[in-house]
Scaffold this active site. Structure first.
Site, PDB file in Angstrom:
ATOM      1  N   HIS A 213       0.822  -1.225   0.000  1.00  0.00           N
ATOM      2  CA  HIS A 213       0.000   0.000   0.000  1.00  0.00           C
ATOM      3  C   HIS A 213       0.851   1.269   0.000  1.00  0.00           C
ATOM      4  CE1 HIS A 213      -3.626  -2.238   0.482  1.00  0.00           C
ATOM      5  NE2 HIS A 213      -3.328  -2.694   1.682  1.00  0.00           N
TER       6      HIS A 213
ATOM      7  N   ASP B 122      -2.387 -10.553  -2.162  1.00  0.00           N
ATOM      8  CA  ASP B 122      -2.948 -10.021  -0.915  1.00  0.00           C
ATOM      9  C   ASP B 122      -4.415  -9.676  -1.185  1.00  0.00           C
ATOM     10  OD1 ASP B 122      -1.868  -8.398   1.822  1.00  0.00           O
ATOM     11  OD2 ASP B 122      -3.658  -7.535   0.901  1.00  0.00           O
TER      12      ASP B 122
ATOM     13  N   HIS C  71      -6.067  -7.239  -0.393  1.00  0.00           N
ATOM     14  CA  HIS C  71      -6.245  -5.809  -0.694  1.00  0.00           C
ATOM     15  C   HIS C  71      -5.523  -5.445  -1.993  1.00  0.00           C
ATOM     16  CE1 HIS C  71      -6.492  -6.151   3.783  1.00  0.00           C
ATOM     17  NE2 HIS C  71      -7.571  -5.408   3.572  1.00  0.00           N
TER      18      HIS C  71
ATOM     19  N   ASP D 286      -4.103 -12.662   3.544  1.00  0.00           N
ATOM     20  CA  ASP D 286      -5.355 -12.217   4.164  1.00  0.00           C
ATOM     21  C   ASP D 286      -6.581 -12.576   3.338  1.00  0.00           C
ATOM     22  OD1 ASP D 286      -4.395 -10.397   2.336  1.00  0.00           O
ATOM     23  OD2 ASP D 286      -4.359  -8.697   3.718  1.00  0.00           O
TER      24      ASP D 286
HETATM   25  C1  X5A Z   1      -1.007  -4.996   4.001  1.00  0.00           C
HETATM   26  C2  X5A Z   1      -2.457  -5.048   4.357  1.00  0.00           C
HETATM   27  C3  X5A Z   1      -4.402  -3.856   5.107  1.00  0.00           C
HETATM   28  C4  X5A Z   1      -4.793  -2.517   5.590  1.00  0.00           C
HETATM   29  C5  X5A Z   1      -6.223  -2.500   6.066  1.00  0.00           C
HETATM   30  C6  X5A Z   1      -6.569  -1.171   6.668  1.00  0.00           C
HETATM   31  N1  X5A Z   1      -3.026  -3.908   4.731  1.00  0.00           N
HETATM   32  N2  X5A Z   1      -7.917  -1.136   7.138  1.00  0.00           N
HETATM   33  O1  X5A Z   1      -3.063  -6.101   4.348  1.00  0.00           O
HETATM   34 ZN    ZN Z   2      -3.919  -7.006   2.760  1.00  0.00          ZN
END
Ligand code: X5A
Ligand code: ZN
Length: 665
Positions: free
Chosen positions: A145, A185, A187, A278
């Protein structure tokens, strides 16, 4: 001394990086946080308990040098992360973190961030050189991110991007000219995407939960239309899930029908995996259910490329057991130890829809995608989406129940016998049927291009040339910004006028299109003492979706219409609107025209328009939101519409608009 056994010489050389110092990045006061040191400890412990480390080559973590950060991050950002853990920052650290999105910082953060990035460089260099076949880097904080000047989403430095840059720009002698980054991931890897958006030397592929822009990091960056720019066009691939619960079958389908064919053609020199876990089953953040075996298959399928040169870098993943088991399964794949198991789930229908959309978007760049998927794949092997929709119920459903917009299940209204039969909506029967059979196979655009509606305009769109901007793109006099237009640029099939017993309201004092001055809204409530002029355009439901998007200013991306992964208003939602007369679209909640109104029928076609939220109507009526008189250019457009549409004389039109704009309680 013992000679290496023949087994050892055949076994792939897999590197492993882990360093306890990366555990010193913690929340400052010990508050619980999913991105905790236990994550990498749990992984390491699991690997140890299975004897993995002694079958691998252990590498030392090392801190990244500032000069290698500089090609990815700004000097500002580097200084911040470097200094944040020093004594001088003791008093300011927490405040700085609180101003960032999903970031905590403590005395150990700088060192951990430098080690994580440096370790991934070390790993990548060893693999690029051929010293090792592959490496697993068990690092934290995660990186994908992190943007050039922004720590966010638990990420400080973008470890993978830094390593990719290092190989390409600092070590040309290693011969790495094309890098495939696979980001699994859950995200979207927004940071990595941005860094290589115009760079064809890096093919960035991200599969992530998207939920139409509602899932972290929300917004449109993770949409499938984000395909790269300039020389990088076609080298950025997003596969955005429409919802959670995606599992092995969904990921494998994307591998088989998107990633693998493209990777074959791209022929990378090395693969960096942004391996967050995740999306794993039982992850508290991801809501998906990939199994360790699933991850092992994904990795296995990548090993046919780049002579197996793979660097697997930990990103997210917050269930300690799940991530430990998943990394273990991946380690066994890289070590080429047997993996058993089969896929237990079926692919979601929505997954085929997403795959089709992604393939369609990219087929110009990757000819291998320019063939239709076999239909039987789509029919036989899919399950319905989790019962959830992306909009909230109309206000009548939440009466006396402030702020708790209920999420409706499709079944709440699809099976309701009050619904209009689909045939009433003038859709080609055959098409609907075939759509029902194969679902997602037909894109929503091709389906909705067959459905006609009346779009009833009451503001500047009453002037045809102005409305056509939303269809054809461009602007007319007085508009400060051009429209991007619809993907279907065909003219309205018909134009008629209608007067309805509704109040026209003027609110908001400034707009992007017109600058200063109020804009028109329609009170959804009927009131016999009022009349509003409507100029109705017969357009397709596809075009209506594009107008809706533009009216809500959600399209602004270099004047190109943003691709919608799915329509804002599809047939089911249309039926729902027809039944309930009004529907606030949650996906548009920040737009000014987020509520779709159904105003009855004309020639058996539904009449639709869009207006502000019910609460804004109330605030206009109560005077809390001041009525705002339209500015000259905006006024002229309305008057032109009414005059050229032969509804009113110029004087009458001015009086009509002024009357509405100065209306008091
Ligand atoms: C690296 C990662 C997740 C951030 C979530 C914030 N970040 N709500 O999995
Ligand atoms: Zn993530």
């Amino acid at each position: 001394m013992m000679a290496a056994s023949p087994d050892d010489s055949l076994r792939p050389r897999v590197g492993l990086i882990y360093d306890e110092r990366m555990c010193r990045h913690t929340t400052p006061d010990g508050e619980a946080h999913p991105e905790c040191p236990e994550r990498i400890r749990a992984i390491w412990k699991k690997l140890e308990s299975e004897g993995i480390p002694r079958r691998c080559v252990l590498l030392n973590a090392r801190k990244v040098e500032d000069k290698y950060l500089a090609s990815v991050h700004t000097q500002n950002h580097i200084e911040l992360i470097k200094n944040i853990s020093s004594k001088e920052f003791d008093s300011r650290r927490q405040k700085i973190a609180s101003e960032l999105d999903s970031i905590y910082l403590n005395v150990g953060s700088s060192e951990a961030a430098y080690l994580a990035a440096g370790s991934v460089i070390e790993a990548s260099e060893k693999v690029a050189k051929g010293d090792l076949n592959s490496v697993i880097a068990i690092v934290r904080p995660p990186g994908h991110h992190a943007e050039s000047n922004e720590a966010m989403g638990f990420c400080l430095f973008n470890n993978v991007a830094i390593a990719a840059n290092y190989l390409l720009n600092e070590k040309p002698e290693l011969g790495i000219k094309k890098i495939l980054i696979v980001d699994w991931d859950v995200h979207h890897g927004n940071g990595t995407q941005k860094m290589f958006y115009k760079d064809p030397r890096v093919l960035f592929f991200s599969v992530h939960r998207f939920d139409f822009g509602d899932f972290y990091p929300s917004g449109d960056d993770g949409a499938y239309c984000m395909i790269g720019e300039g020389p990088g066009a076609g080298y950025n691939i997003n596969v955005p899930w429409e919802h959670g619960q995606c599992s092995d079958a969904d990921y494998i389908a994307v591998w088989d029908h998107v990633l693998i064919p493209i990777a074959k053609e791209y022929n990378p020199d090395i693969i960096l995996v942004s391996a967050g876990f995740d999306a794993a089953i039982d992850d508290p953040l991801g809501g998906c259910c990939v199994t360790p075996h699933g991850y092992s298959l994904l990795l296995q399928k990548l090993m046919q490329f780049a002579q197996g040169k793979i660097v697997m870098v930990l990103e997210g993943g917050y269930n300690l057991k799940s991530i430990a088991n998943s990394v273990l399964a991946c380690a066994k794949v890289l070590l080429q130890e047997e993996s058993v198991g089969s896929i237990q789930t079926a692919t979601f229908k929505s997954t085929w829809r997403v795959i089709e959309a992604v393939r369609h978007e990219l087929k110009g760049y990757w000819p291998v995608l320019d063939v239709e998927l076999p239909q039987n794949l789509l029919i036989t092997n899919s399950r319905p989406c989790p019962a959830e929709v992306t909009y909230s119920s109309s206000e009548s459903d939440v009466e006396n129940d402030e702020g708790t917009a209920r999420t409706i299940n499709f079944s709440d209204f699809v099976e309701d016998d009050v619904l209009l039969p689909l045939s009433k909506l003038k859709i080609d029967e055959e098409l609907v049927t075939s759509n029902e059979i194969v679902d997602g196979y037909i894109t929503w655009r091709s389906l909705l291009s067959k459905v006609e509606v009346w779009y009833a305009s009451f503001g500047s769109n009453m002037w045809m040339p102005r409305f056509l901007c939303y269809i054809e793109g461009g602007k007319v006099e007085g508009m400060s910004a051009p429209c991007c237009g619809s993907l279907d640029k065909s003219s309205p099939k018909d134009v008629i006028w209608k007067i309805v017993p509704h109040r026209l309201l003027f609110g908001r004092s400034h707009t992007r299109t017109w600058g200063a001055g109020g804009v028109a809204f329609l009170d959804p409530e009927r009131s016999t003492s009022d009349k509003a002029y409507l100029c109705m355009y017969r357009i397709t439901l596809e075009q209506f979706n594009d107008v809706l998007l533009q009216e809500n200013s959600l399209h602004q991306e270099n004047g190109i219409i943003k691709q919608m992964a799915s329509p804002l208003l599809d047939l089911h939602i249309l039926e729902y609107v027809a039944k309930n007369k009004s529907l606030p679209l949650k996906t548009l909640k920040d737009g000014w025209y987020s509520t779709v109104l159904y105003l009855g029928k004309e020639d058996d076609l539904p009449i639709l328009t869009m207006t502000c939220s019910a609460s804004d109507v109330e605030r206009f009526k109560s005077g809390e939101l001041p009525a705002s008189v339209p500015a000259k250019d905006y006024m002229n457009t309305l008057v032109n519409g009414l005059v050229e549409g032969k509804q009113l004389t110029r004087e009458e039109a001015v009086a009509y608009v002024n009357g509405a704009a100065t209306w008091k309680l």
